[in-house]
Design an enzyme around this catalytic site. Structure first.
Site, PDB file in Angstrom:
ATOM      1  CG  ASN A  93      -0.349  -0.104   2.528  1.00 54.97           C
ATOM      2  OD1 ASN A  93       0.803  -0.515   2.643  1.00 54.97           O
ATOM      3  ND2 ASN A  93      -1.065   0.280   3.559  1.00 54.97           N
ATOM      4  CG  ASP A 304      -0.298  -4.419  10.614  1.00 51.14           C
ATOM      5  OD1 ASP A 304       0.185  -3.840   9.613  1.00 51.14           O
ATOM      6  OD2 ASP A 304      -1.493  -4.312  10.942  1.00 51.14           O
ATOM      7  CG  HIS A 308       0.463   6.264  10.560  1.00 48.74           C
ATOM      8  ND1 HIS A 308       0.172   6.394   9.213  1.00 48.74           N
ATOM      9  CD2 HIS A 308      -0.110   5.100  10.951  1.00 48.74           C
ATOM     10  CE1 HIS A 308      -0.557   5.352   8.823  1.00 48.74           C
ATOM     11  NE2 HIS A 308      -0.735   4.551   9.850  1.00 48.74           N
TER      12      HIS A 308
HETATM   13 ZN   LIG Z   1      -3.795  -5.123   7.275  1.00 44.18          ZN
END
Ligand SMILES: [Zn+2]
Length: 426
Positions: A93, A304, A308
């Site tokens: 992403n 994960d 940020h």
């Molecule tokens: Zn995810």
């Protein structure tokens, strides 16, 4: 001439710590044993530390290209090295998304130039992860894709997921899924439960995840695909995966350290350092995750890692982006809370972070054995230190674990025979 790592402790097959030495030559483990000949080799004194295989994290967000204010391949792999990880799998992403030969080619170039440890790039299942049009999986596989996922979002169309699984199965590649049905999210920012009602923050129900997993295990069965579930968080998900495995479906799953350590009740208030997707669930979910890990329903632990900026996270629970960092805290947190307390053995923890992910994805390494890449981490099991996010190598300081005191800190990380980080080094 090789490098001889002396004075270390390693786990034997029964999980007992034994003294030993490792000789590394040409980037590979050459010999593992006791009192190996020292002549002609560079000696590295391991100081009696625990030597584990270089850790493997199959779920990492490196943000580059496109999100370099949050993390870069350089800072993310430095964080990995500090956390003892020598292999990390980068989620797609990014902007652009690695959804074409050209885009994954750019990612590979950036990795080549900047990575401090091994980075295996995921390619996306759909173009721009938009869920509208499928990628050319064969082309992506030929250009170095590690596996396929639209992580960050769920693939909403069952038909599209089925076709993707059939193609991936034909290529012998896994489909890796962030499981979330968009029609069941209801604009939630945390788990839909007791705590979300107390705080007046919209909740994401457990079914948003478990419904997708139920759908996908049936699709995987029909497609004959290897289906891997990202960050399992609910008790219903664990049950569904357990049943699917019992039925002979080729499903594997991961769980994050934070879902094993925290529940909704730990969320202090409107603080986005506690906001991640999937969210922290209820106590009975946490217990089911532990049970699932111990009985083999869940195969591996993955962080994960989702950095940020402080500004983004200051926007509060409802507005801030989802995600917390994980690479630099995973081992000490899990060691302190579950191995030191006697819930898990050191071998279980180490396997869930090295051998198991290697086996799930057919990587061929993830263990200390002659002839394999010399990826190794030395861990000081006695060393106690407080988690201080401001000292992270990662650009992301967003963690709910700041201020916690932990034992079991990596002190030296060796990747492909080279020391890529050691204690005291910035
Ligand atoms: Zn995810």
């Amino acid at each position: 001439m090789g490098t001889l790592i002396s004075n270390i402790r390693m786990l034997d097959e029964n999980g007992t710590l034994k003294n030993g030495e490792i000789l590394i030559e040409d980037g590979l483990f050459k010999e593992i044993g006791h009192e190996l000949p020292k002549e002609g080799h560079e000696i590295v004194d391991g100081g009696g530390r625990f030597a584990a295989p270089g850790l493997i994290d199959v779920h990492v967000h490196l943000r580059e290209p496109g999100g370099e204010n949050k993390e870069t391949i350089r800072t993310g792999t430095e964080a990995a090295a500090r956390g003892g990880f020598t292999t990390i799998c980068a989620m797609p992403n990014t902007r652009p998304v690695p959804d074409s030969a050209e885009n994954i080619g750019k990612v590979n170039e950036l990795i080549e130039e900047n990575a401090r440890v091994r980075v295996l790039p995921y390619a996306s299942i759909t173009i721009r992860e938009a869920g509208k049009e499928r990628t050319d999986m064969a082309e992506l596989e030929q250009n170095g894709a590690f596996a396929f996922t639209d992580d960050g979002v769920g693939v909403q169309s069952a038909g599209m997921m089925y076709e993707a699984m059939r193609d991936a199965a034909g290529l012998g590649m896994p489909v890796v899924a962030h499981c979330e049905d968009n029609t069941l999210i209801y604009g939630g920012a945390m788990h839909d439960g007791k705590r979300s009602r107390e705080l007046g923050i919209p909740g994401i129900p457990s079914i948003a995840e478990s419904v997708h997993i139920s759908r996908d295990v049936l699709l995987a069965e029909a497609a004959g695909a290897h289906y891997h579930v990202c960050h399992v968080s609910t008790k219903e998900s664990v049950r569904t995966i357990r049943d699917a495995k019992a039925a002979g479906i080729r499903v594997t799953a991961e769980v994050t350290p934070h879902h094993l350590l925290l529940t909704e009740d730990d969320i202090p208030g409107d603080d986005a350092n506690w906001k991640m997707n999937p969210p922290l669930r209820a106590q009975e979910d946490l217990e089911a995750l532990h049970e699932g890990l111990l009985d083999g329903t869940i195969d591996v632990i993955a962080t994960d890692h989702a950095p940020h900026t402080a500004e983004e996270k200051a926007a509060g629970m409802e507005k801030a982006p989802f995600g917390i960092t994980g690479l630099e805290t995973a081992f000490p947190l899990l060691y302190t809370n579950f191995v030191e307390t006697g819930k898990w053995t050191l071998k279980q923890l180490t396997d869930w972070l090295s051998e198991k992910p290697a086996d799930v994805f057919g990587l061929g390494y993830g263990r200390i054995a002659e002839g394999l890449p010399a990826d190794l981490v030395l861990i000081d099991l006695e060393k106690e230190k407080t988690i201080e996010p401001e000292t992270f190598a990662s650009k992301g300081k967003n963690t709910p674990f700041g201020g916690r005191s932990c034992k079991g800190w990596p002190v030296m990380t060796i990747f492909g025979g080279n020391i890529v980080w050691q204690e005291g080094q910035q």
